[in-house]
Write a protein that holds these residues in place. Structure first.
Motif, PDB file in Angstrom:
ATOM      1  N   VAL A  22      -5.430 -19.589 -40.690  1.00 14.40           N
ATOM      2  CA  VAL A  22      -5.063 -20.878 -40.092  1.00 14.40           C
ATOM      3  C   VAL A  22      -5.345 -20.812 -38.596  1.00 14.40           C
ATOM      4  O   VAL A  22      -4.823 -19.944 -37.896  1.00 14.40           O
ATOM      5  CB  VAL A  22      -3.574 -21.207 -40.343  1.00 14.40           C
ATOM      6  CG1 VAL A  22      -3.233 -22.574 -39.755  1.00 14.40           C
ATOM      7  CG2 VAL A  22      -3.274 -21.181 -41.838  1.00 14.40           C
ATOM      8  N   PHE A  23      -6.142 -21.748 -38.099  1.00 16.70           N
ATOM      9  CA  PHE A  23      -6.618 -21.656 -36.717  1.00 16.70           C
ATOM     10  C   PHE A  23      -6.096 -22.746 -35.789  1.00 16.70           C
ATOM     11  O   PHE A  23      -6.004 -22.538 -34.585  1.00 16.70           O
ATOM     12  CB  PHE A  23      -8.150 -21.676 -36.698  1.00 16.70           C
ATOM     13  CG  PHE A  23      -8.783 -20.571 -37.486  1.00 16.70           C
ATOM     14  CD1 PHE A  23      -8.800 -19.269 -36.997  1.00 16.70           C
ATOM     15  CD2 PHE A  23      -9.341 -20.821 -38.731  1.00 16.70           C
ATOM     16  CE1 PHE A  23      -9.378 -18.240 -37.739  1.00 16.70           C
ATOM     17  CE2 PHE A  23      -9.917 -19.805 -39.476  1.00 16.70           C
ATOM     18  CZ  PHE A  23      -9.938 -18.508 -38.974  1.00 16.70           C
ATOM     19  N   THR A  24      -5.761 -23.918 -36.315  1.00 10.26           N
ATOM     20  CA  THR A  24      -5.430 -25.035 -35.444  1.00 10.26           C
ATOM     21  C   THR A  24      -3.975 -25.479 -35.623  1.00 10.26           C
ATOM     22  O   THR A  24      -3.357 -25.255 -36.668  1.00 10.26           O
ATOM     23  CB  THR A  24      -6.335 -26.248 -35.720  1.00 10.26           C
ATOM     24  OG1 THR A  24      -6.028 -26.783 -37.021  1.00 10.26           O
ATOM     25  CG2 THR A  24      -7.805 -25.839 -35.671  1.00 10.26           C
TER      26      THR A  24
ATOM     27  N   VAL B 156       5.277 -28.023 -34.532  1.00  6.59           N
ATOM     28  CA  VAL B 156       5.314 -26.576 -34.732  1.00  6.59           C
ATOM     29  C   VAL B 156       5.380 -25.878 -33.377  1.00  6.59           C
ATOM     30  O   VAL B 156       4.799 -26.340 -32.397  1.00  6.59           O
ATOM     31  CB  VAL B 156       4.085 -26.074 -35.524  1.00  6.59           C
ATOM     32  CG1 VAL B 156       4.148 -26.540 -36.963  1.00  6.59           C
ATOM     33  CG2 VAL B 156       2.783 -26.533 -34.878  1.00  6.59           C
ATOM     34  N   HIS B 157       6.139 -24.797 -33.344  1.00  2.68           N
ATOM     35  CA  HIS B 157       6.303 -24.010 -32.113  1.00  2.68           C
ATOM     36  C   HIS B 157       5.430 -22.768 -32.235  1.00  2.68           C
ATOM     37  O   HIS B 157       5.811 -21.771 -32.860  1.00  2.68           O
ATOM     38  CB  HIS B 157       7.770 -23.633 -31.943  1.00  2.68           C
ATOM     39  CG  HIS B 157       8.065 -22.843 -30.703  1.00  2.68           C
ATOM     40  ND1 HIS B 157       7.840 -23.336 -29.433  1.00  2.68           N
ATOM     41  CD2 HIS B 157       8.554 -21.590 -30.541  1.00  2.68           C
ATOM     42  CE1 HIS B 157       8.186 -22.422 -28.539  1.00  2.68           C
ATOM     43  NE2 HIS B 157       8.621 -21.363 -29.190  1.00  2.68           N
ATOM     44  N   LEU B 158       4.236 -22.842 -31.654  1.00  2.51           N
ATOM     45  CA  LEU B 158       3.286 -21.730 -31.740  1.00  2.51           C
ATOM     46  C   LEU B 158       3.614 -20.679 -30.688  1.00  2.51           C
ATOM     47  O   LEU B 158       3.900 -21.011 -29.532  1.00  2.51           O
ATOM     48  CB  LEU B 158       1.859 -22.243 -31.542  1.00  2.51           C
ATOM     49  CG  LEU B 158       1.390 -23.313 -32.533  1.00  2.51           C
ATOM     50  CD1 LEU B 158      -0.013 -23.788 -32.166  1.00  2.51           C
ATOM     51  CD2 LEU B 158       1.415 -22.794 -33.953  1.00  2.51           C
ATOM     52  N   GLN B 159       3.570 -19.413 -31.091  1.00  2.00           N
ATOM     53  CA  GLN B 159       3.818 -18.329 -30.167  1.00  2.00           C
ATOM     54  C   GLN B 159       2.552 -17.469 -30.079  1.00  2.00           C
ATOM     55  O   GLN B 159       1.445 -17.983 -30.165  1.00  2.00           O
ATOM     56  CB  GLN B 159       5.035 -17.529 -30.626  1.00  2.00           C
ATOM     57  CG  GLN B 159       6.316 -18.366 -30.678  1.00  2.00           C
ATOM     58  CD  GLN B 159       7.541 -17.526 -30.901  1.00  2.00           C
ATOM     59  OE1 GLN B 159       8.210 -17.111 -29.971  1.00  2.00           O
ATOM     60  NE2 GLN B 159       7.839 -17.273 -32.167  1.00  2.00           N
ATOM     61  N   GLU B 160       2.728 -16.176 -29.911  1.00  2.00           N
ATOM     62  CA  GLU B 160       1.570 -15.302 -29.783  1.00  2.00           C
ATOM     63  C   GLU B 160       0.902 -15.083 -31.134  1.00  2.00           C
ATOM     64  O   GLU B 160       1.505 -15.293 -32.187  1.00  2.00           O
ATOM     65  CB  GLU B 160       1.989 -13.963 -29.174  1.00  2.00           C
ATOM     66  CG  GLU B 160       2.507 -14.065 -27.748  1.00  2.00           C
ATOM     67  CD  GLU B 160       2.877 -12.713 -27.171  1.00  2.00           C
ATOM     68  OE1 GLU B 160       2.621 -11.683 -27.838  1.00  2.00           O
ATOM     69  OE2 GLU B 160       3.428 -12.676 -26.058  1.00  2.00           O
ATOM     70  N   TYR B 161      -0.332 -14.637 -31.081  1.00  2.00           N
ATOM     71  CA  TYR B 161      -1.098 -14.378 -32.307  1.00  2.00           C
ATOM     72  C   TYR B 161      -0.333 -13.414 -33.213  1.00  2.00           C
ATOM     73  O   TYR B 161       0.188 -12.393 -32.761  1.00  2.00           O
ATOM     74  CB  TYR B 161      -2.457 -13.776 -31.950  1.00  2.00           C
ATOM     75  CG  TYR B 161      -3.333 -13.485 -33.154  1.00  2.00           C
ATOM     76  CD1 TYR B 161      -4.160 -14.471 -33.678  1.00  2.00           C
ATOM     77  CD2 TYR B 161      -3.305 -12.235 -33.773  1.00  2.00           C
ATOM     78  CE1 TYR B 161      -4.958 -14.216 -34.780  1.00  2.00           C
ATOM     79  CE2 TYR B 161      -4.101 -11.968 -34.872  1.00  2.00           C
ATOM     80  CZ  TYR B 161      -4.920 -12.967 -35.373  1.00  2.00           C
ATOM     81  OH  TYR B 161      -5.695 -12.708 -36.475  1.00  2.00           O
ATOM     82  N   GLY B 162      -0.246 -13.770 -34.479  1.00  2.00           N
ATOM     83  CA  GLY B 162       0.394 -12.908 -35.458  1.00  2.00           C
ATOM     84  C   GLY B 162       1.877 -13.147 -35.642  1.00  2.00           C
ATOM     85  O   GLY B 162       2.493 -12.561 -36.537  1.00  2.00           O
TER      86      GLY B 162
END
Length: 255
Positions: A79-81, A108-114
């Motif tokens: 999932v990229f976007t 959505v609350h996006l944080q660091e990769y992973g």
């Protein structure tokens, strides 16, 4: 970009009141003591009486957790976007809540990769009311933020955290800066503390034979402080912004 004559204010909305902090005096309760939010409530009618206090203001809206649903999404490399994450969250909300979720606005609350993703959903009708009121009463909505994020976003604890409001509890687990779990309970008025203790006890069951330790960082609404307990031997570490008894909406606006 804010216009030179704009002033930033905070509008707090909960199921028992609406309050405004216009940055001049103390936060003001805009509703009477017997107010309770229903499907027939019109935000514009509440704010119209205070148009002079909010006209040309940039308004940050804080929503009680009463109006918000939450879930935690595990990380997916494919999932990229942000739009894709929102679509996944919408699907998960539908699985949990059925057709009601079709009328919800998801963020959505996006944080660091992973890292896991925290998703939140509010009713589209409430969101529309906010922007209709802004257009009619000449103010700008610059942010709409759930109370959970208002309290935790600046200093995400590496622990369990409980947000205690009248008739709504949100208990979440955060580990190494990553959202792990979110639990919600809706206790009857006056039974929030007892329900909070049971919610914590259920969530602290042994995992893989290891009992979880540490006190829960607890944010208690000023409206509940009189009936809340705090002891050295207890499971909660109370974190409050005020020691005075205030209507819940006023407490929210003052954060």
């Amino acid at each position: 970009m804010l216009l030179p004559w704009s002033r930033t204010s905070t509008l707090a909305i909960c199921n028992h009141g609406v309050a405004l902090d216009a940055g001049v005096k103390k936060p003001q309760l805009l509703t009477d003591a017997n107010f309770k939010w229903t499907e027939q409530t019109q935000l514009n009618e509440i704010l119209l009486k205070y148009q002079d206090s909010i006209k040309n203001h940039a308004i940050k809206v804080i929503l009680s957790n009463f109006f918000v649903r939450y879930l935690v999404l595990p990380w997916q490399d494919s999932v990229f976007t942000e739009a894709d994450w929102k679509a996944i969250a919408q699907h998960e909300f539908r699985k949990q809540h059925g057709a009601l979720a079709n009328n919800w606005l998801v963020s959505v609350h996006l944080q660091e990769y992973g890292q896991a993703i925290l998703a939140a959903a509010i009713d589209n009708k409430l969101y529309s009311q906010l922007h209709e009121s802004a257009a009619q009463l000449k103010f700008d909505v610059v942010a709409v933020e759930p109370l959970l994020m208002t309290l935790l976003n600046q200093n995400l604890p590496n622990t369990w955290a409980l947000i205690a409001e009248p008739e709504r509890l949100v208990l979440c687990q955060i580990k190494d800066g990553t959202w792990q779990q979110v639990f919600v309970d809706s206790p009857p008025a006056g039974h929030e503390y007892q329900h909070a203790e049971r919610l914590i006890q259920r969530s602290f069951l042994p995992i893989d034979g290891i009992v979880q330790h540490g006190k829960v960082a607890t944010y208690v609404s000023a409206a509940l402080l009189r009936g809340w307990q705090d002891s050295i031997d207890g499971q909660q570490r109370i974190i409050t912004k005020t020691s005075s008894l205030q209507p819940h909406a006023v407490w929210m606006a003052s954060i």
